[in-house]
Design a protein around this motif. Structure first.
Motif, PDB file in Angstrom:
ATOM      1  N   GLY A 198      87.093 -42.002  71.501  1.00 44.99           N
ATOM      2  CA  GLY A 198      85.701 -41.677  71.203  1.00 44.99           C
ATOM      3  C   GLY A 198      85.170 -42.682  70.193  1.00 44.99           C
ATOM      4  N   CYS A 199      83.965 -43.193  70.434  1.00 46.47           N
ATOM      5  CA  CYS A 199      83.391 -44.208  69.557  1.00 46.47           C
ATOM      6  C   CYS A 199      81.963 -43.831  69.182  1.00 46.47           C
ATOM      7  CB  CYS A 199      83.401 -45.571  70.250  1.00 46.47           C
ATOM      8  SG  CYS A 199      82.587 -46.895  69.315  1.00 46.47           S
ATOM      9  N   ALA A 200      81.672 -43.825  67.890  1.00 47.23           N
ATOM     10  CA  ALA A 200      80.323 -43.562  67.399  1.00 47.23           C
ATOM     11  C   ALA A 200      79.848 -44.771  66.606  1.00 47.23           C
ATOM     12  CB  ALA A 200      80.307 -42.319  66.518  1.00 47.23           C
ATOM     13  N   ALA A 201      78.713 -45.335  67.012  1.00 47.80           N
ATOM     14  CA  ALA A 201      78.134 -46.484  66.306  1.00 47.80           C
ATOM     15  C   ALA A 201      76.727 -46.136  65.850  1.00 47.80           C
ATOM     16  CB  ALA A 201      78.100 -47.717  67.209  1.00 47.80           C
ATOM     17  N   MET A 202      76.391 -46.541  64.632  1.00 46.20           N
ATOM     18  CA  MET A 202      75.064 -46.312  64.081  1.00 46.20           C
ATOM     19  C   MET A 202      74.505 -47.625  63.553  1.00 46.20           C
ATOM     20  SD  MET A 202      75.754 -42.782  61.952  1.00 46.20           S
ATOM     21  CE  MET A 202      74.060 -42.709  61.351  1.00 46.20           C
ATOM     22  N   VAL A 203      73.187 -47.739  63.574  1.00 45.77           N
ATOM     23  CA  VAL A 203      72.574 -48.982  63.111  1.00 45.77           C
ATOM     24  C   VAL A 203      71.230 -48.716  62.463  1.00 45.77           C
ATOM     25  CG1 VAL A 203      71.321 -49.536  65.255  1.00 45.77           C
ATOM     26  CG2 VAL A 203      72.115 -51.384  63.783  1.00 45.77           C
ATOM     27  N   LYS A 204      70.918 -49.541  61.477  1.00 49.07           N
ATOM     28  CA  LYS A 204      69.609 -49.536  60.835  1.00 49.07           C
ATOM     29  C   LYS A 204      69.083 -50.970  60.906  1.00 49.07           C
ATOM     30  CE  LYS A 204      68.984 -47.070  57.092  1.00 49.07           C
ATOM     31  NZ  LYS A 204      68.995 -46.627  55.660  1.00 49.07           N
ATOM     32  N   LEU A 205      67.957 -51.155  61.586  1.00 52.15           N
ATOM     33  CA  LEU A 205      67.416 -52.498  61.815  1.00 52.15           C
ATOM     34  C   LEU A 205      66.307 -52.838  60.831  1.00 52.15           C
ATOM     35  CD1 LEU A 205      67.153 -52.583  65.732  1.00 52.15           C
ATOM     36  CD2 LEU A 205      69.041 -53.399  64.295  1.00 52.15           C
ATOM     37  N   SER A 206      66.035 -54.135  60.742  1.00 51.57           N
ATOM     38  CA  SER A 206      64.918 -54.617  59.934  1.00 51.57           C
ATOM     39  C   SER A 206      63.611 -54.164  60.569  1.00 51.57           C
ATOM     40  CB  SER A 206      64.957 -56.147  59.848  1.00 51.57           C
ATOM     41  OG  SER A 206      64.900 -56.705  61.153  1.00 51.57           O
ATOM     42  N   GLU A 207      62.518 -54.309  59.841  1.00 52.98           N
ATOM     43  CA  GLU A 207      61.220 -53.837  60.329  1.00 52.98           C
ATOM     44  C   GLU A 207      60.810 -54.511  61.629  1.00 52.98           C
ATOM     45  OE1 GLU A 207      56.670 -53.257  58.609  1.00 52.98           O
ATOM     46  OE2 GLU A 207      58.312 -53.706  57.229  1.00 52.98           O
ATOM     47  N   ASP A 208      61.177 -55.789  61.786  1.00 54.23           N
ATOM     48  CA  ASP A 208      60.820 -56.501  63.027  1.00 54.23           C
ATOM     49  C   ASP A 208      61.830 -56.270  64.149  1.00 54.23           C
ATOM     50  OD1 ASP A 208      62.999 -57.994  62.250  1.00 54.23           O
ATOM     51  OD2 ASP A 208      61.890 -59.854  61.896  1.00 54.23           O
ATOM     52  N   LYS A 209      62.852 -55.446  63.892  1.00 55.72           N
ATOM     53  CA  LYS A 209      63.872 -55.060  64.875  1.00 55.72           C
ATOM     54  C   LYS A 209      64.717 -56.245  65.364  1.00 55.72           C
ATOM     55  CE  LYS A 209      62.001 -50.959  64.797  1.00 55.72           C
ATOM     56  NZ  LYS A 209      62.624 -49.882  64.000  1.00 55.72           N
ATOM     57  N   ALA A 282      78.641 -49.491  72.194  1.00 57.34           N
ATOM     58  CA  ALA A 282      77.992 -48.411  71.453  1.00 57.34           C
ATOM     59  C   ALA A 282      76.971 -48.960  70.460  1.00 57.34           C
ATOM     60  CB  ALA A 282      79.036 -47.566  70.730  1.00 57.34           C
ATOM     61  N   LEU A 283      77.322 -50.076  69.803  1.00 58.87           N
ATOM     62  CA  LEU A 283      76.386 -50.667  68.853  1.00 58.87           C
ATOM     63  C   LEU A 283      75.137 -51.189  69.553  1.00 58.87           C
ATOM     64  CD1 LEU A 283      75.985 -51.406  65.836  1.00 58.87           C
ATOM     65  CD2 LEU A 283      76.789 -53.690  66.437  1.00 58.87           C
ATOM     66  N   GLU A 284      75.313 -51.827  70.694  1.00 57.82           N
ATOM     67  CA  GLU A 284      74.159 -52.333  71.447  1.00 57.82           C
ATOM     68  C   GLU A 284      73.249 -51.193  71.894  1.00 57.82           C
ATOM     69  OE1 GLU A 284      75.897 -56.533  73.297  1.00 57.82           O
ATOM     70  OE2 GLU A 284      75.858 -54.721  74.549  1.00 57.82           O
ATOM     71  N   GLU A 285      73.848 -50.067  72.297  1.00 60.77           N
ATOM     72  CA  GLU A 285      73.047 -48.909  72.690  1.00 60.77           C
ATOM     73  C   GLU A 285      72.283 -48.351  71.491  1.00 60.77           C
ATOM     74  OE1 GLU A 285      72.361 -47.555  75.656  1.00 60.77           O
ATOM     75  OE2 GLU A 285      73.403 -49.277  76.509  1.00 60.77           O
ATOM     76  N   ALA A 286      72.930 -48.347  70.326  1.00 59.00           N
ATOM     77  CA  ALA A 286      72.264 -47.874  69.106  1.00 59.00           C
ATOM     78  C   ALA A 286      71.092 -48.784  68.740  1.00 59.00           C
ATOM     79  CB  ALA A 286      73.270 -47.802  67.956  1.00 59.00           C
ATOM     80  N   ILE A 287      71.285 -50.091  68.928  1.00 60.12           N
ATOM     81  CA  ILE A 287      70.214 -51.057  68.658  1.00 60.12           C
ATOM     82  C   ILE A 287      69.026 -50.814  69.586  1.00 60.12           C
ATOM     83  CG2 ILE A 287      69.587 -53.508  68.852  1.00 60.12           C
ATOM     84  CD1 ILE A 287      72.431 -54.152  67.815  1.00 60.12           C
ATOM     85  N   ARG A 288      69.317 -50.579  70.858  1.00 59.43           N
ATOM     86  CA  ARG A 288      68.241 -50.297  71.823  1.00 59.43           C
ATOM     87  C   ARG A 288      67.476 -49.031  71.439  1.00 59.43           C
ATOM     88  NH1 ARG A 288      72.287 -51.840  75.763  1.00 59.43           N
ATOM     89  NH2 ARG A 288      71.776 -53.848  76.683  1.00 59.43           N
ATOM     90  N   LEU A 289      68.204 -48.019  71.009  1.00 63.65           N
ATOM     91  CA  LEU A 289      67.576 -46.764  70.621  1.00 63.65           C
ATOM     92  C   LEU A 289      66.624 -46.948  69.433  1.00 63.65           C
ATOM     93  CD1 LEU A 289      70.600 -44.321  70.963  1.00 63.65           C
ATOM     94  CD2 LEU A 289      68.483 -44.237  72.301  1.00 63.65           C
TER      95      LEU A 289
END
Length: 296
Positions: A198-209, A282-289
């Motif tokens: 099981g893998c959980a990835a989370m991300v917080k992007l800059s304002e310009d994404k 998982a990280l790429e999916e989090a980025i898309r979200l």
């Protein structure tokens, strides 16, 4: 037949703690989807069971005055998945617990039992680890809070004492606000399957994404306990979301932080392959979200 010494229905958390404290052979039961299986298999035969199934105070999801989210330990997986606060703020966790067993199991099973069993394969474990949840426990000496990073002590083991009741999990506001997350479960089949990984990835992007301000990567079944890959997380801070070299380095570092074992479900070598694949996916999916544009 179940080999049970006695069964007690607790009326409150305090009542449950009292019943547990009076019998060292007692064990907490909530949904029973794991405990009763162990009893039937003889692993916990002869136990006295203290049920917390009908204690309403440990059920449900609520937002506290400071913005933290609190998930009652007695909340079923189905309730968590469908709860409006979960859907708005903790979608990753809602999706994770929706992969547990089948509908009957999700209606009965609780997040408290899933975490307190200490199993690294628990579907809620990687997400709760990534969210840096705080575990609330009540025992004879009162209430205590344990960071999830300190809760697991080994395979199937936690710091919870036999006469303590887990009342819930608190997700600090800063651990979900501004973040997007994705949980991916790998198993041999799509339903009714214990996770091979099981893998959980989370991300917080800059304002310009376009760049990664912060990220989190957590795994279940990649080590004896659910883990965070903190060195891998640090390696991606400030990276452009399209920087493939940084992404490759992040995956390589993650592989140095895990310690999977071989089992009848998968070999250590195969799990390492999945760990690498899911770290990126998982990280790429989090980025898309979060609104970032990732081109496959």
């Amino acid at each position: 037949m179940f080999d049970i010494q006695e069964f007690y229905e607790a009326k409150s958390v305090e009542d449950a703690v009292k019943a547990l404290s009076e019998n060292e052979n007692a064990e907490v039961i909530s949904g029973g989807t794991d405990v009763l299986i162990r009893v039937r298999e003889g692993k916990d035969a002869g136990k006295a069971l203290v049920s917390i199934k009908n204690i309403e105070e440990i059920k449900g999801v609520k937002m506290l005055e400071n913005g933290d989210l609190f998930i009652g330990a007695g909340t079923s997986f189905t309730h968590i998945t469908n709860d409006p606060l979960i859907q708005k703020h903790l979608l990753m966790l809602g999706e994770a617990v929706d992969t547990v067993g089948g509908p009957q199991i999700r209606n009965m099973g609780t997040i408290g039992g899933n975490i307190c069993n200490g199993a690294t394969s628990a579907d809620s474990a990687a997400s709760i680890r990534a969210l840096d949840a705080i575990v609330h426990l009540v025992g004879p000496e009162g209430e205590r809070e344990v960071p999830i990073s300190e809760f697991y002590t080994g395979p199937g083991k936690t710091v919870r004492k036999w006469n303590e009741v887990c009342t819930g999990f608190r997700i600090p506001r800063e651990n979900y606000e501004g973040w997007s997350g994705k949980y991916i479960k790998y198993g041999k089949r799509k339903a009714m399957e214990i996770a091979t990984l099981g893998c959980a990835a989370m991300v917080k992007l800059s304002e310009d994404k376009k760049s990664i301000l912060d990220c989190r990567l957590a795994y279940g079944v990649a080590a004896p306990t659910p883990i965070r890959c903190k060195k891998a997380e640090e390696s991606l801070k400030g990276a452009d979301i399209h920087d493939e070299k940084r992404m490759e380095e992040y995956v390589k570092i993650a592989l140095t932080e895990v310690n999977p074992r071989s089992s009848w479900r998968a070999s250590k070598e195969f799990r390492l392959q999945i760990i690498a694949t899911l770290a990126k996916r998982a990280l790429e999916e989090a980025i898309r979200l979060q609104g970032g544009e990732i081109h496959a």
